[in-house]
Design a protein around this motif. Structure first.
Motif, PDB file in Angstrom:
ATOM      1  N   ILE A  43     -14.955  57.857  22.471  1.00 20.20           N
ATOM      2  CA  ILE A  43     -14.844  57.123  23.733  1.00 20.20           C
ATOM      3  C   ILE A  43     -13.741  57.727  24.594  1.00 20.20           C
ATOM      4  O   ILE A  43     -13.926  57.976  25.788  1.00 20.20           O
ATOM      5  CB  ILE A  43     -14.545  55.629  23.459  1.00 20.20           C
ATOM      6  N   LYS A  44     -12.611  57.991  23.969  1.00 16.03           N
ATOM      7  CA  LYS A  44     -11.471  58.544  24.697  1.00 16.03           C
ATOM      8  C   LYS A  44     -10.919  59.735  23.921  1.00 16.03           C
ATOM      9  O   LYS A  44     -10.275  59.565  22.891  1.00 16.03           O
ATOM     10  CB  LYS A  44     -10.375  57.486  24.870  1.00 16.03           C
ATOM     11  N   PRO A  45     -11.175  60.953  24.380  1.00 13.83           N
ATOM     12  CA  PRO A  45     -10.656  62.125  23.667  1.00 13.83           C
ATOM     13  C   PRO A  45      -9.139  62.244  23.826  1.00 13.83           C
ATOM     14  O   PRO A  45      -8.537  61.619  24.703  1.00 13.83           O
ATOM     15  CB  PRO A  45     -11.376  63.293  24.342  1.00 13.83           C
ATOM     16  N   ILE A  46      -8.548  63.063  22.983  1.00 17.41           N
ATOM     17  CA  ILE A  46      -7.108  63.344  23.052  1.00 17.41           C
ATOM     18  C   ILE A  46      -6.919  64.537  23.981  1.00 17.41           C
ATOM     19  O   ILE A  46      -7.436  65.627  23.713  1.00 17.41           O
ATOM     20  CB  ILE A  46      -6.552  63.658  21.655  1.00 17.41           C
ATOM     21  N   LYS A  79     -16.924  65.617  18.015  1.00 15.05           N
ATOM     22  CA  LYS A  79     -16.859  66.868  18.757  1.00 15.05           C
ATOM     23  C   LYS A  79     -16.109  66.611  20.064  1.00 15.05           C
ATOM     24  O   LYS A  79     -16.082  65.481  20.566  1.00 15.05           O
ATOM     25  CB  LYS A  79     -18.255  67.425  19.036  1.00 15.05           C
ATOM     26  N   ASN A  80     -15.487  67.664  20.578  1.00 18.61           N
ATOM     27  CA  ASN A  80     -14.702  67.541  21.818  1.00 18.61           C
ATOM     28  C   ASN A  80     -13.691  66.397  21.722  1.00 18.61           C
ATOM     29  O   ASN A  80     -13.472  65.648  22.672  1.00 18.61           O
ATOM     30  CB  ASN A  80     -15.621  67.321  23.025  1.00 18.61           C
ATOM     31  N   ALA A  81     -13.070  66.291  20.549  1.00 17.08           N
ATOM     32  CA  ALA A  81     -12.141  65.178  20.311  1.00 17.08           C
ATOM     33  C   ALA A  81     -10.750  65.464  20.843  1.00 17.08           C
ATOM     34  O   ALA A  81     -10.013  64.538  21.191  1.00 17.08           O
ATOM     35  CB  ALA A  81     -12.067  64.866  18.821  1.00 17.08           C
ATOM     36  N   VAL A  82     -10.373  66.735  20.883  1.00 18.98           N
ATOM     37  CA  VAL A  82      -9.035  67.096  21.347  1.00 18.98           C
ATOM     38  C   VAL A  82      -9.151  68.344  22.204  1.00 18.98           C
ATOM     39  O   VAL A  82      -9.930  69.251  21.898  1.00 18.98           O
ATOM     40  CB  VAL A  82      -8.077  67.320  20.154  1.00 18.98           C
ATOM     41  N   MET A  83      -8.395  68.381  23.287  1.00 20.17           N
ATOM     42  CA  MET A  83      -8.493  69.517  24.203  1.00 20.17           C
ATOM     43  C   MET A  83      -7.245  69.610  25.063  1.00 20.17           C
ATOM     44  O   MET A  83      -6.467  68.649  25.178  1.00 20.17           O
ATOM     45  CB  MET A  83      -9.724  69.372  25.100  1.00 20.17           C
ATOM     46  N   ALA A  84      -7.056  70.787  25.644  1.00 15.63           N
ATOM     47  CA  ALA A  84      -5.955  70.995  26.582  1.00 15.63           C
ATOM     48  C   ALA A  84      -6.521  71.275  27.961  1.00 15.63           C
ATOM     49  O   ALA A  84      -7.576  71.898  28.101  1.00 15.63           O
ATOM     50  CB  ALA A  84      -5.087  72.159  26.127  1.00 15.63           C
ATOM     51  N   LYS A  85      -5.817  70.791  28.966  1.00 14.85           N
ATOM     52  CA  LYS A  85      -6.210  71.029  30.350  1.00 14.85           C
ATOM     53  C   LYS A  85      -4.978  71.399  31.162  1.00 14.85           C
ATOM     54  O   LYS A  85      -3.872  70.932  30.876  1.00 14.85           O
ATOM     55  CB  LYS A  85      -6.849  69.777  30.963  1.00 14.85           C
ATOM     56  N   GLU A  86      -5.183  72.229  32.156  1.00 12.26           N
ATOM     57  CA  GLU A  86      -4.084  72.491  33.077  1.00 12.26           C
ATOM     58  C   GLU A  86      -3.870  71.256  33.942  1.00 12.26           C
ATOM     59  O   GLU A  86      -4.830  70.607  34.373  1.00 12.26           O
ATOM     60  CB  GLU A  86      -4.390  73.706  33.944  1.00 12.26           C
TER      61      GLU A  86
END
Length: 489
Positions: A43-46, A79-86
């Motif tokens: 529901i809400k990724p990290i 899947k797509n549970a944790v990610m980095a963004k600028e």
């Protein structure tokens, strides 16, 4: 985290301990898929935002260090549970702020501090992680440079200079990023992970490049200093990576159990997973707080500190010989040489410490009451004897290779003091009240099979005063060692 419960025990109190973790749950419409074992998005990724102040060339590597954890979360069904963004620019979102507690971020700090840290804020009632601001200090680059040069320059030609290529430094930044993100996901240091790997496998090119030199990036295993030049191991077998233990820990901590209604109902499920994990030694956890277990150490590698340190010293000898050339920069003095010589002797000292911890060592193997075997086991006498033989050969017999005159003539370090400091540190550890008490206790419990306190002093006396039996002259380095030893008695 945790709290004290005054209700569970009618005749006392009970300390409740909880793991720290983010709230990851399948979307309601995906619950059936999750139950079938299909990967679903939470529901809400990290999400970790990269500080806009971060030097642009390092952003891809910091992001990669975060994104590397995504594969581990697939073990928990996401899947797509944790990610980095600028971070968005002011034009893109004028309301966004790195100081907003609703956003987690990797914060760039233009500081001389040679470190990084991964703190997080969590609810002590549930362990739920609310947010994290990872500290990435600019000068952590010096820390990883010095580590990598001293531990791998004998085998990786890229490490033979004071300024690494952006590619190499980026890879090292990526490793630091992954480690600190691991903390913010709830993982502790696993100092025991590297001890599950047989020493010779660290020299097996095919094996170590496929599996890494430690099963956990949360270990303080740094880089593969056991690998030798003739092994021709690529950086893939030298760098740490997210390994088997890390993936298992994420599965254990983040797997969603829709059939349970509360945390108490999850306990037997998780306990079963823990018991099953004992069948695979690579999933073993060794705490960072045990002063007695030689399996749980920082900066060490492999299941045998004596063998690993012997290989490490072989590499240090190669590096020392070349240090004047590898630290040279145009129109500069000898500050680089002095710093890296200090780093090299510090690394040598680490090897001595890794070995010395075997003397009076007590292995700790955490178990639940359902598991067979003892939690505590004393280090075998043969292993302790092996440790003493190593110290005699590598430390108490003067390590003359460290006394490189062309280097010492150009730096403000005294060879006698350098060797004496290394010897004194080890003697203090071996003859500490803690070590001697453990040896006495071992003899009381194990009798003749123990490595006894009398064995220790017989070995020390024979090593440190070996010239007396052979009627040989005693040089200044050995006299200094003997004085240090007698002063400690």
């Amino acid at each position: 985290v945790g709290y004290t419960d005054f209700d569970l025990n009618p005749q006392g109190v009970k300390e409740i301990e909880l793991i720290k973790r983010w709230r990851l749950e399948p979307k309601p419409q995906d619950l059936a898929k999750y139950k079938r074992g299909e990967l679903v998005e939470p529901i809400k990724p990290i999400i970790f935002y990269i500080d806009p102040a971060t030097p642009k060339k390092w952003i891809p590597y910091l992001k990669a260090g975060v994104d590397d954890w995504a594969k581990a979360f697939e073990k928990a069904g996401f899947k797509n549970a944790v990610m980095a963004k600028e971070a968005p620019s002011f034009k893109q979102d004028s309301t966004w702020s790195i100081d907003d507690a609703r956003h987690s971020a990797i914060v760039y700090k233009p500081s001389e501090i040679a470190n990084a840290s991964g703190p997080s804020i969590s609810d002590p009632r549930s362990g739920e992680i609310m947010e994290s601001h990872i500290n990435w200090f600019h000068n952590v680059q010096k820390l990883v440079h010095d580590w990598y040069m001293i531990q791998t320059a004998a085998v990786d030609t890229r490490a033979r200079k004071m300024t690494f290529s952006d590619e190499l430094m980026g890879d090292l930044i990526r490793f630091v990023s992954s480690h600190e993100v691991g903390h913010t996901l709830g993982l502790r240091h696993n100092y025991g992970s590297s001890s599950t790997v047989p020493t010779e496998l660290l020299r097996d090119k095919k094996w170590v490049e496929a599996n890494g030199h430690t099963p956990s990036i949360m270990d303080y295993a740094r880089f593969n200093y056991v690998a030798q030049p003739e092994d021709k191991i690529s950086p893939k077998g030298l760098y740490p990576r997210i390994g088997d233990y890390d993936k298992w820990a994420i599965e254990w901590g983040y797997k969603y159990f829709p059939e349970t209604k509360n945390a108490e109902q999850e306990v037997p499920i998780l306990n079963k997973m823990t018991i099953e994990s004992a069948k695979n030694r690579r999933l073993w956890f060794g705490t960072e707080t045990n002063p007695d277990d030689p399996h749980s150490q920082n900066e060490d590698l492999s299941d045998n500190a004596m063998k690993a340190s012997t290989y490490g010293i072989k590499n240090l000898k190669v590096i020392l010989t070349n240090l004047p050339e590898w630290t040279k920069e145009p129109a500069d003095g000898y500050a680089n040489l002095e710093n890296m010589y200090g780093q090299l002797t510090t690394q040598f000292g680490r090897y001595m410490g890794h070995v010395a911890k075997n003397i009076g060592g007590i292995y700790e193997n955490p178990k639940t009451v359902e598991q067979a075997g003892s939690v505590y086991e004393r280090t075998p006498a043969a292993t302790q004897k092996e440790a003493m033989t190593f110290l005699d050969t590598q430390l108490f017999k003067t390590p003359t290779w460290l006394l490189n005159k062309p280097i010492l003539d150009n730096i403000s370090q005294d060879g006698l003091e350098v060797v004496g400091r290394l010897q004194n540190t080890t003697i203090n550890r071996i003859l500490s009240t803690s070590t001697l008490t453990k040896l006495i206790s071992a003899e009381a419990l194990d009798g003749a099979s123990a490595y006894k306190i009398t064995d220790l002093f017989a070995d020390l006396n024979g090593s440190i005063f070996s010239e007396l039996k052979a009627n040989q002259p005693i040089d200044v380095y050995r006299r200094n060692l003997q004085k240090l030893y007698v002063d400690k008695l």
